[in-house]
Scaffold this motif. Sequence first.
Motif, short mmCIF file in Angstrom:
data_model
loop_
_atom_site.label_atom_id
_atom_site.label_comp_id
_atom_site.label_asym_id
_atom_site.label_seq_id
_atom_site.Cartn_x
_atom_site.Cartn_y
_atom_site.Cartn_z
N ASP A 1 0.81 -1.22 0.00
CA ASP A 1 0.00 0.00 0.00
C ASP A 1 0.85 1.27 0.00
N ARG A 2 2.15 1.12 0.14
CA ARG A 2 3.01 2.29 0.06
C ARG A 2 4.39 1.87 -0.46
N GLN A 3 5.13 2.88 -0.95
CA GLN A 3 6.43 2.60 -1.55
C GLN A 3 7.48 2.41 -0.45
N LEU A 4 8.16 1.28 -0.52
CA LEU A 4 9.26 1.00 0.40
C LEU A 4 10.50 0.64 -0.41
N ASP A 5 11.64 0.79 0.20
CA ASP A 5 12.90 0.42 -0.45
C ASP A 5 13.09 -1.09 -0.28
N VAL A 6 12.69 -1.83 -1.32
CA VAL A 6 12.77 -3.29 -1.30
C VAL A 6 13.55 -3.75 -2.53
N SER A 7 14.45 -4.68 -2.36
CA SER A 7 15.23 -5.19 -3.49
C SER A 7 15.44 -6.69 -3.35
N ARG A 8 15.97 -7.28 -4.42
CA ARG A 8 16.26 -8.72 -4.42
C ARG A 8 17.14 -9.06 -3.23
N GLY A 9 16.80 -10.12 -2.53
CA GLY A 9 17.56 -10.54 -1.36
C GLY A 9 16.89 -10.20 -0.05
N ASP A 10 15.92 -9.27 -0.08
CA ASP A 10 15.16 -8.95 1.13
C ASP A 10 14.17 -10.08 1.43
N TRP A 11 13.58 -10.04 2.61
CA TRP A 11 12.59 -11.04 3.03
C TRP A 11 11.30 -10.34 3.43
N ILE A 12 10.18 -10.96 3.11
CA ILE A 12 8.87 -10.45 3.52
C ILE A 12 8.33 -11.42 4.57
N VAL A 13 7.99 -10.88 5.76
CA VAL A 13 7.56 -11.74 6.86
C VAL A 13 6.34 -11.14 7.56
N THR A 14 5.68 -11.95 8.34
CA THR A 14 4.66 -11.43 9.25
C THR A 14 5.36 -10.60 10.32
N PRO A 15 4.89 -9.38 10.58
CA PRO A 15 5.59 -8.49 11.51
C PRO A 15 5.88 -9.14 12.86
N GLY A 16 7.12 -8.99 13.32
CA GLY A 16 7.52 -9.45 14.64
C GLY A 16 7.77 -10.93 14.78
N THR A 17 7.78 -11.68 13.67
CA THR A 17 7.93 -13.14 13.76
C THR A 17 9.32 -13.64 13.44
N ALA A 18 10.17 -12.79 12.89
CA ALA A 18 11.52 -13.22 12.52
C ALA A 18 12.55 -12.30 13.18
N THR A 19 13.60 -12.92 13.71
CA THR A 19 14.67 -12.16 14.35
C THR A 19 15.97 -12.42 13.60
N PRO A 20 16.40 -11.49 12.76
CA PRO A 20 17.66 -11.69 12.03
C PRO A 20 18.84 -11.89 12.97
N LYS A 21 19.75 -12.80 12.58
CA LYS A 21 20.90 -13.13 13.42
C LYS A 21 22.18 -13.05 12.60
N GLN A 22 23.26 -12.71 13.29
CA GLN A 22 24.57 -12.70 12.66
C GLN A 22 25.42 -13.88 13.09
N GLU A 23 25.02 -14.57 14.15
CA GLU A 23 25.73 -15.75 14.60
C GLU A 23 24.75 -16.89 14.83
N PHE A 24 25.09 -18.07 14.36
CA PHE A 24 24.22 -19.23 14.54
C PHE A 24 25.01 -20.51 14.35
N GLU A 25 24.45 -21.61 14.84
CA GLU A 25 25.04 -22.94 14.70
C GLU A 25 24.43 -23.64 13.49
N ALA A 26 25.23 -24.47 12.82
CA ALA A 26 24.74 -25.16 11.62
C ALA A 26 25.53 -26.42 11.35
N THR A 27 24.90 -27.36 10.66
CA THR A 27 25.61 -28.52 10.11
C THR A 27 26.19 -28.11 8.78
N LEU A 28 27.46 -28.41 8.55
CA LEU A 28 28.14 -28.04 7.31
C LEU A 28 28.56 -29.28 6.55
N ALA A 29 28.03 -29.45 5.34
CA ALA A 29 28.48 -30.51 4.43
C ALA A 29 29.48 -29.86 3.49
N TRP A 30 30.76 -30.21 3.63
CA TRP A 30 31.81 -29.55 2.87
C TRP A 30 32.08 -30.27 1.56
#
Length: 435
Positions: free
Chosen positions: A311-340
Amino acid sequence: MSAVLNHLIHDQDVDTNHRALRFLTAGSVDDGKSTLIGRLLFDSRAILADQLDTLEKRAAGQPIDLSLLTDGLEAEREQGITIDVAYRYFATKHRKFIIADAPGHEQYTRNMVTAAAGSDAAVVLVDITKLDTTQSPVVLLPQTRRHSLLAHLLRVPSIVFAVNKLDAVADPGPAFEAVSLALKAFARQAGIEVAAIVPVSALRGDNVTQPLDATWYQGPSLLQVLESLPSVQEKVECNLLQPVQYVAREGEGTGNQPRTLWGRIAHGQVKAGDAVQILPSGQQAIVAQVRRAGSVVERSVAGESAGLVLDRQLDVSRGDWIVTPGTATPKQEFEATLAWLDTEPAVVGRKYWVRHGNRWTQARITAIRHRLDIHSLQESDAEQLAVNEIGHVQIQTQQALPVEAYADNRVGGALIVVDPTTNRTSGALLVSKEA
């Protein structure tokens, strides 16, 4: 008209409401994966007439080499191996299928990972002629174990073991039973839930599309198992998560023309009037329209590609995410399984590029918690991960990402790792629950 088109047009009994099953064939080299797929295509009449003519001419009166139906690269035909992933389609009266033929060589394991990431099922072939069935327990091949573990880690819902080349064994009944016991023991130890273990002869066609006529096996054929397996359906009744792949603007010139934010919904659903939040900016808006395939629709759900007009113009580009407000918390550190997957080992501190959804950012491994031994399934300390090794790591990214546990969602929980110097795909990251 081709045989496959004729089959699809005249066979009106195909259940169009039953989603196509995407499955891959995996296992060690020369286990018969390409031949098995060729047998499925041949017996289901999914071979073009000109393909069949070419194979018959190459055979020169000998039995047709069905593996040539999938091994299409010149290098594959010369070496008699599968190098790249080959995709094929066929249908029966009960189901439609999309097959991915994954290579068996260790150096092409990255291609197997690519095929597994979007599959509903994995058929892991086991060449019984390569095993000592008189040994107790039977020792499985390393690549059989590796591909099974990777399929399990990549959350392939259904794993089927197909014990192949029963026609080359003098006493197939006891041999199949010995291999089945070894597979069940391995699966229990690895935490793999096995959908089925079936004996087959891809070359001769035994128990591939028709049940086996043998006193020692009364179970279903491989095709009957595949027809019964469920397709993956991402969660719909939950919060919205949609990566932005493309931003389209209507009309010419500049101004306030509406923009459509396109992407495939990872989970949840969206309709006009819903509040959404853009990450990483955190800005919020209301969905004015939902579009799909060029038309305005009432709503769109997980698994569908949708275009959202806000309903309004926002600065959105490829690579962004669209979510339900307040449901996602972006993180810079996390644990993961790595298949090398790279020949250059994964080391702590080195910078890599990672891709999450459609966003690229730099990242580095801050710690390697442990390495998984595919033979003993035990965890051990490690300072680096070599090619085809699997480990548990801690990752730090330059930009915060809305990662989710891979066990909950295969889109929000997966990242690929790329070497910044060579641009090779170096690994696959599967975000852990504790992230």
